[in-house]
Design an enzyme around this catalytic site. Structure first.
Site, PDB file in Angstrom:
ATOM      1  N   VAL B  36      29.580 107.386  17.012  1.00 57.78           N
ATOM      2  CA  VAL B  36      29.491 108.372  15.934  1.00 57.78           C
ATOM      3  C   VAL B  36      29.060 107.644  14.666  1.00 57.78           C
ATOM      4  O   VAL B  36      29.708 106.670  14.248  1.00 57.78           O
ATOM      5  CB  VAL B  36      30.837 109.097  15.711  1.00 57.78           C
ATOM      6  N   LYS B  96      40.874  97.004   6.986  1.00 57.39           N
ATOM      7  CA  LYS B  96      42.090  96.424   6.376  1.00 57.39           C
ATOM      8  C   LYS B  96      42.761  97.368   5.387  1.00 57.39           C
ATOM      9  O   LYS B  96      43.976  97.442   5.315  1.00 57.39           O
ATOM     10  CB  LYS B  96      41.797  95.087   5.711  1.00 57.39           C
ATOM     11  N   GLU B 120      43.258  92.985  14.888  1.00 57.28           N
ATOM     12  CA  GLU B 120      43.057  91.573  14.558  1.00 57.28           C
ATOM     13  C   GLU B 120      41.825  91.381  13.687  1.00 57.28           C
ATOM     14  O   GLU B 120      41.805  90.529  12.792  1.00 57.28           O
ATOM     15  CB  GLU B 120      42.941  90.765  15.850  1.00 57.28           C
ATOM     16  N   GLY B 125      38.685  87.779  10.055  1.00 57.14           N
ATOM     17  CA  GLY B 125      37.666  87.693  11.113  1.00 57.14           C
ATOM     18  C   GLY B 125      38.179  87.132  12.416  1.00 57.14           C
ATOM     19  O   GLY B 125      39.069  87.711  13.049  1.00 57.14           O
ATOM     20  N   ILE B 127      40.003  84.606  13.143  1.00 55.64           N
ATOM     21  CA  ILE B 127      41.279  83.868  13.205  1.00 55.64           C
ATOM     22  C   ILE B 127      42.358  84.766  13.805  1.00 55.64           C
ATOM     23  O   ILE B 127      42.642  85.832  13.282  1.00 55.64           O
ATOM     24  CB  ILE B 127      41.715  83.406  11.796  1.00 55.64           C
ATOM     25  N   GLU B 181      30.711  92.444  -1.812  1.00 59.20           N
ATOM     26  CA  GLU B 181      30.498  93.875  -1.862  1.00 59.20           C
ATOM     27  C   GLU B 181      29.619  94.216  -3.074  1.00 59.20           C
ATOM     28  O   GLU B 181      29.560  93.470  -4.048  1.00 59.20           O
ATOM     29  CB  GLU B 181      31.843  94.601  -2.048  1.00 59.20           C
ATOM     30  N   LYS B 196      44.847  92.363   3.302  1.00 62.10           N
ATOM     31  CA  LYS B 196      45.094  91.461   4.439  1.00 62.10           C
ATOM     32  C   LYS B 196      46.497  90.869   4.366  1.00 62.10           C
ATOM     33  O   LYS B 196      47.200  90.747   5.378  1.00 62.10           O
ATOM     34  CB  LYS B 196      44.035  90.355   4.459  1.00 62.10           C
ATOM     35  N   GLY B 294      31.624  88.448   8.896  1.00 68.22           N
ATOM     36  CA  GLY B 294      30.363  88.379   9.615  1.00 68.22           C
ATOM     37  C   GLY B 294      30.458  89.169  10.909  1.00 68.22           C
ATOM     38  O   GLY B 294      31.535  89.325  11.469  1.00 68.22           O
TER      39      GLY B 294
END
Lengths: 394, 394
Positions: B36, B96, B120, B125, B127, B181, B196, B294
């Site tokens: 979607v 997040k 996760e 990312g 980790i 951003e 986070k 990324g």
């Protein structure tokens, strides 16, 4: 929700005591019923009735559902673990030599009897590398795994490179601090990191490899000339266990000293600390760093395994079971620095190519490519007194 | 052994495409049935019939048992996630802000409907920090958690401290590279790392905290004077989210710029990389380092979550359910550097103590202690143009 664990523990040394310290502070729905120890005469910090020298008082006690095995003797540990797994008890072990040497048989026993053997504490103390390889990187394409797996060697190398100490002084200091084994060749000769590499590579690539077939050379022949060579090029020397997928079907494994450049994350791992560097196709570089040894860090890893048993956790060995495509291989060329004493060496060891030769009154070295196969075949010649081999960055 | 997943995916941006790239290379017993997307007119690299703008074509398709939600809009993501969890579908999300803001309700929905929400990919990312806090450190006494959770800010700070760039140039470079951003305040103002932190602290300490009640100040007011101050003392400045257990019943949480000394492992985390430092009673210092953002690193985390759903994995939230002892607190004194423009500030903000004052033509600063409570209360005054606040090592 969690299952109550009644534990029989073999060994009450540094890790066992560290573990007991941790368990005391927690309400974990578990009880340590019995310790089996070797020396009945030693003074203990706990009530005498908890201790016995009779292994069967744990192994034949049906109430004990969990065995924690923390003894040094790998052969005795294997007998205990086999018997426990075969009689329906789960086992937590931190014995890297035992696990590395018998992993295939231990995996079969777990499948056969539906029991669980966990051993995070056997590899790099508090660093949760096995669990992450098993659970988290189960679908990643893992290019390579390397790191600092042996705190004693790394401590010695740190003293040499950061404080200008000699190899001998640094080794003595490590032994005084209790980091190094009485027979230091297990550490500085690269045997201890080789056992850990065998276990890590197994969970990364689904391989069972006899550690005796894996090359390990250590830092025990390192001398001032090698140190100067490294310094002039802004390298540090580290003892690196290495696993690398070289093709769709082949993985190489070895432990060698390596010249490390400043831009490597391993350059900054100092003293008795450990680090594990995972290079993966999609996650990219992932690095785990922590205390590699000591009663509390290793105790904490053993405790995580014990706690996981309360919820029925077991390694699935998915990579072993699902694909048998990857094989251990040795057809791999390494770029090496080889300092040597006896000219015969160059005739006896076949180089793929030689790019530099150096002679002086005090030392001679060559830089060139040798295949892993050839190093394994000529290991005894290469490892003679007066020689030192280390891998160079490409 | 594994359950077949039929996936409906919301969003096909950088992470979605990264994920699709990864899935292609694997045989994972899963199928992506539908995407979607918001913009029906955009050219896509996959067949057009896979795409729709109608959310219900996923949410009301009974064959789809797994929703992967990778859209930017936190409110829309929350509606999708609620509806999916309530109708028996498991969800993987990397949002997040959505997770941090609604974690308590999302946890209740999972309990109520027996569904699983994994995220996760929302935190740092590749980790695997949530999984490790949840599974591996479930019985550890965690002193503190800190780290570098925002790649854009860290990239900017690296350019400033390692290459002598100005804040403005570094920000522009980060934006050109796509790290920052379009509205950079989410990154450089510390909002992104705060979300986070909220999630990490929840899995570390069993807390639900509204992120709006957590202090975040960023690096957006940093100027040459602050940089010079740091350099003279051999510090680097990093933007640090921090959770610390200050007593048996209290945890403080905040995001602030911090002066970091050379001996901290966070000192060497550079550019867009992330690191999470866990300090624990028994495991000691444990550090996780990797790519924080990324398409591929985040895609790899999302894939690990998807793969875990095949085996019925869910977060147990044991710490939330088993004990309600820990509370979020703000009665904590911080040692701070505060550069300011307007003298009124010192009258309006209550210092516990002041140890240094500096005046010059170009800048004024004080060093002293302020309580977290007071910083929260006076946030708007402190965060005015011309001021910069950063935490100092004790």
């Amino acid at each position: 929700m969690s299952k109550k664990l009644t534990i029989g523990m073999f060994g009450f040394g540094v890790v066992g005591q560290g573990l007991y310290d941790i368990i005391k502070t927690k309400n974990l729905n578990l009880e340590i019923k019995k310790f089996v120890i070797k020396n009945a005469d030693k003074q203990r910090s706990l009530p005498a009735e908890l201790f016995t020298t009779d292994a069967d008082s744990i192994l034949e006690d049906d109430e004990i559902n969990t065995v924690v095995e923390l003894i040094d003797d790998a052969d005795a540990a294997f007998e205990i673990t086999k018997k426990a797994l075969s009689s329906g008890k789960n086992v937590v072990s931190a014995n890297k030599k035992m696990i590395a040497t018998h992993l295939e048989e231990l995996t079969e026993l777990q499948q056969q009897y539906g029991t669980s053997l966990l051993y995070e504490g056997a590899v790099c103390g508090s660093i949760p590398i096995i669990r992450n390889l098993e659970e988290y990187y189960d679908n990643e394409l893992l290019h390579s795994i390397s790191g600092i797996f042996n705190g004693s060697s790394n401590y010695i190398l740190s003293k040499i490179f950061n404080e200008g100490q000699s190899y001998e002084d640094a080794l003595q200091k490590a032994q005084e601090l209790g980091f190094a084994e009485t027979n230091p060749i297990l550490d500085v000769g690269g045997y201890d990191p080789k056992y850990k590499l065998t276990i890590v590579a197994s969970h990364a690539y689904g391989l069972f490899v006899d550690p005796d077939t894996i090359l390990n050379l250590g830092i025990d022949k390192l001398n001032d000339h090698d140190i100067r060579f490294a310094r002039e090029k802004n390298f540090k020397i580290k003892l690196i266990p290495f696993a690398k997928e070289i093709s769709n079907s082949e993985v190489v494994l070895y432990v060698l000293p390596r010249f490390i450049t400043k831009d490597s994350i391993l350059y900054n791992v100092e003293n008795e600390n450990n680090g594990v560097l995972v290079k993966a196709a999609f996650a990219d570089e992932q690095f785990f760093y922590g205390k590699g040894a000591g009663g509390h860090p290793t105790g904490s890893a053993v405790l995580s395994d014990i706690a996981a048993l309360r919820y029925g956790y077991r390694y699935e060995y998915k990579k072993h079971l699902e694909s048998q495509e990857l094989k251990y291989a040795t057809n791999y060329d390494l770029k090496l620095y080889l300092r040597y004493e006896d000219e015969d060496l160059l005739e006896n060891v076949e180089f793929k190519s030689i790019s530099e030769r150096f002679y002086s009154e005090n030392a001679k070295y060559v830089i060139g490519y040798i295949s892993l196969q050839e190093i394994i075949a000529k290991r005894d010649i290469i490892n003679q007194e007066g020689n030192f081999l280390a891998e160079l960055p490409f």
